[in-house]
Enzyme design. Sequence first.
Site, PDB file in Angstrom:
ATOM      1  N   HIS A  57       0.845  -1.203   0.000  1.00 55.20           N
ATOM      2  CA  HIS A  57       0.000   0.000   0.000  1.00 55.20           C
ATOM      3  C   HIS A  57       0.870   1.239   0.000  1.00 55.20           C
ATOM      4  O   HIS A  57       2.097   1.131   0.024  1.00 55.20           O
ATOM      5  CB  HIS A  57      -1.014  -0.025   1.155  1.00 55.20           C
ATOM      6  CG  HIS A  57      -0.448   0.031   2.546  1.00 55.20           C
ATOM      7  ND1 HIS A  57       0.349  -0.959   3.075  1.00 55.20           N
ATOM      8  CD2 HIS A  57      -0.567   0.969   3.532  1.00 55.20           C
ATOM      9  CE1 HIS A  57       0.673  -0.651   4.323  1.00 55.20           C
ATOM     10  NE2 HIS A  57       0.139   0.525   4.621  1.00 55.20           N
ATOM     11  N   HIS A  59       1.395   3.873   2.035  1.00 48.50           N
ATOM     12  CA  HIS A  59       1.931   4.604   3.195  1.00 48.50           C
ATOM     13  C   HIS A  59       3.456   4.705   3.132  1.00 48.50           C
ATOM     14  O   HIS A  59       4.135   3.779   2.682  1.00 48.50           O
ATOM     15  CB  HIS A  59       1.470   3.938   4.493  1.00 48.50           C
ATOM     16  CG  HIS A  59       0.038   4.212   4.823  1.00 48.50           C
ATOM     17  ND1 HIS A  59      -0.702   3.440   5.693  1.00 48.50           N
ATOM     18  CD2 HIS A  59      -0.799   5.190   4.385  1.00 48.50           C
ATOM     19  CE1 HIS A  59      -1.935   3.931   5.778  1.00 48.50           C
ATOM     20  NE2 HIS A  59      -2.019   4.989   4.994  1.00 48.50           N
ATOM     21  N   ASP A  61       5.824   4.374   5.228  1.00 50.08           N
ATOM     22  CA  ASP A  61       6.646   3.313   5.836  1.00 50.08           C
ATOM     23  C   ASP A  61       6.545   1.999   5.054  1.00 50.08           C
ATOM     24  O   ASP A  61       7.079   0.970   5.480  1.00 50.08           O
ATOM     25  CB  ASP A  61       6.276   3.098   7.319  1.00 50.08           C
ATOM     26  CG  ASP A  61       4.847   2.638   7.527  1.00 50.08           C
ATOM     27  OD1 ASP A  61       3.931   3.209   6.902  1.00 50.08           O
ATOM     28  OD2 ASP A  61       4.635   1.697   8.325  1.00 50.08           O
ATOM     29  N   HIS A  62       5.896   2.050   3.876  1.00 45.65           N
ATOM     30  CA  HIS A  62       5.805   0.880   3.000  1.00 45.65           C
ATOM     31  C   HIS A  62       6.318   1.144   1.584  1.00 45.65           C
ATOM     32  O   HIS A  62       6.773   0.216   0.919  1.00 45.65           O
ATOM     33  CB  HIS A  62       4.360   0.368   2.952  1.00 45.65           C
ATOM     34  CG  HIS A  62       3.895  -0.096   4.290  1.00 45.65           C
ATOM     35  ND1 HIS A  62       3.896  -1.420   4.674  1.00 45.65           N
ATOM     36  CD2 HIS A  62       3.478   0.604   5.384  1.00 45.65           C
ATOM     37  CE1 HIS A  62       3.495  -1.511   5.932  1.00 45.65           C
ATOM     38  NE2 HIS A  62       3.235  -0.303   6.391  1.00 45.65           N
ATOM     39  N   HIS A 114      -7.518  -0.781   5.492  1.00 45.98           N
ATOM     40  CA  HIS A 114      -6.475   0.103   6.035  1.00 45.98           C
ATOM     41  C   HIS A 114      -6.246   1.263   5.062  1.00 45.98           C
ATOM     42  O   HIS A 114      -6.263   2.426   5.442  1.00 45.98           O
ATOM     43  CB  HIS A 114      -5.216  -0.721   6.252  1.00 45.98           C
ATOM     44  CG  HIS A 114      -4.034   0.045   6.762  1.00 45.98           C
ATOM     45  ND1 HIS A 114      -3.982   0.578   8.021  1.00 45.98           N
ATOM     46  CD2 HIS A 114      -2.849   0.350   6.167  1.00 45.98           C
ATOM     47  CE1 HIS A 114      -2.799   1.182   8.194  1.00 45.98           C
ATOM     48  NE2 HIS A 114      -2.100   1.058   7.080  1.00 45.98           N
ATOM     49  N   ASP A 133      -0.249  -4.154   6.238  1.00 45.38           N
ATOM     50  CA  ASP A 133      -0.968  -3.651   7.417  1.00 45.38           C
ATOM     51  C   ASP A 133      -2.436  -4.088   7.414  1.00 45.38           C
ATOM     52  O   ASP A 133      -3.301  -3.400   7.946  1.00 45.38           O
ATOM     53  CB  ASP A 133      -0.910  -2.117   7.469  1.00 45.38           C
ATOM     54  CG  ASP A 133       0.471  -1.582   7.820  1.00 45.38           C
ATOM     55  OD1 ASP A 133       1.369  -2.380   8.136  1.00 45.38           O
ATOM     56  OD2 ASP A 133       0.645  -0.347   7.772  1.00 45.38           O
ATOM     57  N   HIS A 171       4.403  -5.001  11.010  1.00 46.85           N
ATOM     58  CA  HIS A 171       4.744  -4.312  12.263  1.00 46.85           C
ATOM     59  C   HIS A 171       4.768  -5.290  13.434  1.00 46.85           C
ATOM     60  O   HIS A 171       4.035  -6.282  13.436  1.00 46.85           O
ATOM     61  CB  HIS A 171       3.710  -3.218  12.586  1.00 46.85           C
ATOM     62  CG  HIS A 171       3.709  -2.065  11.632  1.00 46.85           C
ATOM     63  ND1 HIS A 171       4.518  -0.963  11.803  1.00 46.85           N
ATOM     64  CD2 HIS A 171       3.006  -1.856  10.493  1.00 46.85           C
ATOM     65  CE1 HIS A 171       4.304  -0.103  10.805  1.00 46.85           C
ATOM     66  NE2 HIS A 171       3.393  -0.627   9.992  1.00 46.85           N
TER      67      HIS A 171
HETATM   68 FE    FE Z   1       2.622   0.455   8.223  1.00 49.84          FE
HETATM   69 ZN    ZN Z   2       0.038   1.479   6.676  1.00 48.42          ZN
END
Ligand code: FE
Ligand code: ZN
Length: 242
Positions: A57, A59, A61-62, A114, A133, A171
Amino acid sequence: MTLSVHQFPCLNDNYGLLVRDEASGVVATIDTPDADAIQAELKRLGWNRLDLILNTHWHPDHAGGNAALKAATGCEIVGPAEVLRIAPLDRTVSDGDQVSLGETILTVTATPGHTLGHIVYRSEADAMAFVGDTLFALGCGRLFEGTAAQMWASLQRLAAWPDETRIWCAHEYTAANARFALSLDDRPAMQAHAAAVFAARERGEATVPTTIGVEKAFNPFLRAVDADDFGARRAAKDSFGG
Ligand code: FE
Ligand code: ZN
């Protein structure tokens, strides 16, 4: 169809995941939480190549490391179209598509909730999946874009996989998730499972991967009875202090 997985902590609580198809030596990273950390791990492992980025996805942090890793390695970037909001992408994939990693076939499942474009990757032959996530050990992703009904439907698709399917999530949230799970579920087996999670974290051990069977037994979101119950549980978790 033998896939090796190397997991390492990065950023605050993310896991980096490097996967290699042993037949061909082809290497992929699941998401790009931290380009420098991913390159350092590739070197440390002696894998010394990166062929593919597989995004789940958009985001940061991805997908935040996509551009730097592409510049450094020339790898191909595969992911859902939503990644283009923040990062480069070479091939857009959606529900039912297949991605080849050497001789390993990864199948894409759409899991909106998400984010609306969230996808997960699964090797049926290896009984492994990389779920970003969407599903966490004893938890699930927050509903930033989708509805409770969408996320419930997404989780049901994962729950239909064989119990032995190993689940790599993005995570390490399991201890906090276990405290919430205990607030809803005081079965002795739940208490024992949570105790094992707390002990593993005390020892500094990862609680990922988990399996579909374990999550069906203990994950409070998979144990919801329907979409409304799921939505109520998700809202309760968002405001849970423990
Ligand atoms: Fe994440
Ligand atoms: Zn995320």
